[in-house]
Design an enzyme around this catalytic site. Structure first.
Site, PDB file in Angstrom:
ATOM      1  CB  ILE A 157      -7.188   8.366  -1.046  1.00  0.00           C
ATOM      2  CG1 ILE A 157      -6.576   7.864   0.366  1.00  0.00           C
ATOM      3  CG2 ILE A 157      -8.497   8.597  -0.873  1.00  0.00           C
ATOM      4  CD1 ILE A 157      -6.641   8.762   1.384  1.00  0.00           C
ATOM      5  CG  ASP A 158      -3.996   8.879  -6.065  1.00  0.00           C
ATOM      6  OD1 ASP A 158      -4.797   7.757  -6.542  1.00  0.00           O
ATOM      7  OD2 ASP A 158      -4.153   9.877  -6.379  1.00  0.00           O
ATOM      8  CE  LYS A 159       4.255   5.201  -1.885  1.00  0.00           C
ATOM      9  NZ  LYS A 159       5.568   4.827  -2.677  1.00  0.00           N
TER      10      LYS A 159
END
Length: 301
Positions: free
Chosen positions: A135-137
């Site tokens: 998942i994105d930062k």
């Protein structure tokens, strides 16, 4: 390895400049180094940094290899929601990168996993041990982690088969009038902004279902259910239908809430345990900052 096709607008650019503009979190000097190391290929061949790309060139960019000693275990106090001999479910806080990359070898989820878990699968190499999906930062939430290669392959198969449950909570700009919907629109690299994704005709299949949870004066809280898992899928799809995520620095509005990234939380993950053949589902509450913003919006509405 990334594969990028040169567009008409990029025809004639020096390859180091071209790559610095389309590969996230890189610079021209970094790309020059990769080109000299021979890990950049144009139509299957190595080139020099002054090579000028041509329309329809297929450019392949590999990651710089890091030696095992570069990736060290760190006590990051990760919240391991579940762990057994085969699989773990871990909570990734907002602001944390999932795995190391060249020039960024500490403070990632992988560094923390290496400290807290005895075994991790090796299918994705030394930089991404145990990592089945990402998942994105700036997205918080739950991730599956494989502790052995057999489990890793089985979990990936479930992702491919679209049988993994992935539910997200998102706060978007605008008031969505209908209670639920499905967005079915292919996603690929944005030809006008190559470090971003977009709905494009030749993109990969992408399907997102959503349900409205609560409406406010200028925002809507929604549950998004992923059927596929394309890069930035929810962020791209919600922008595509006119309701971009609040706080999203790449796809959102300029005038937005005062946050450090998109308001998106991967709150539920469910899968069939590869060894036990039992369905397991785990949930994580919204982060405090997310809850505080919702409370403020409820108070104003």
């Amino acid at each position: 390895m990334q594969e990028i096709k040169v567009t008409h607008a990029e025809d004639g650019l020096r390859i180091d400049r071209f790559l610095a503009g389309v590969v996230p979190d890189t610079s021209r000097s970094d790309m020059q180094g990769r080109i000299k190391e021979g890990i950049v290929l144009v139509n299957g061949n190595t080139v020099k940094p002054n090579y000028r790309v041509k329309k329809d060139d297929l450019v392949k960019v590999d990651e710089r290899e890091l030696v095992e000693s570069d990736i060290v275990p760190e006590d990051l106090g990760l919240d391991i929601v579940h762990e057994d001999d085969h699989v773990a479910v871990v909570y990734k806080p907002r602001g944390m990168v999932v795995h190391p990359a060249a020039g960024h070898t500490s403070g990632t989820l992988v560094n923390g996993l290496m400290h807290q878990l005895d075994n991790l699968s090796g299918i994705n190499g030394e930089l991404r041990p145990g990592i089945v999906h990402r998942i994105d930062k700036d997205t918080s939430g739950l991730l599956m982690v494989a502790k052995d290669d057999v489990t890793h392959r089985a979990l990936v198969d479930q992702l491919v088969d679209k049988s993994v449950t992935r539910r997200y909570t998102a706060l978007v700009h605008g008031v969505i009038p209908h209670d639920k919907g499905t967005i079915e629109a292919p996603i690929g690299r944005n030809p006008k902004e190559r470090q971003a994704m977009a709905v494009v005709d030749d993109g990969k299949e992408a399907v997102t279902h959503f349900n409205v949870i609560e409406r406010f004066d200028d925002f809507t809280l929604v549950e998004c259910i992923l059927e596929t898992g394309r890069t930035h899928q929810i962020r791209v799809h919600m922008k595509y239908i006119g309701y971009p995520l609040a706080g999203d620095p790449k796809y959102g509005q300029r005038k937005t809430l005062d946050t450090d990234g998109q308001m998106l939380h991967a709150g539920t993950i469910g899968f069939v345990h590869p060894a036990k053949d039992e369905y397991m589902e785990f949930t994580s509450p919204l982060p405090d900052e997310f809850e505080d913003i919702i409370s403020e919006l409820e108070h104003k509405s």
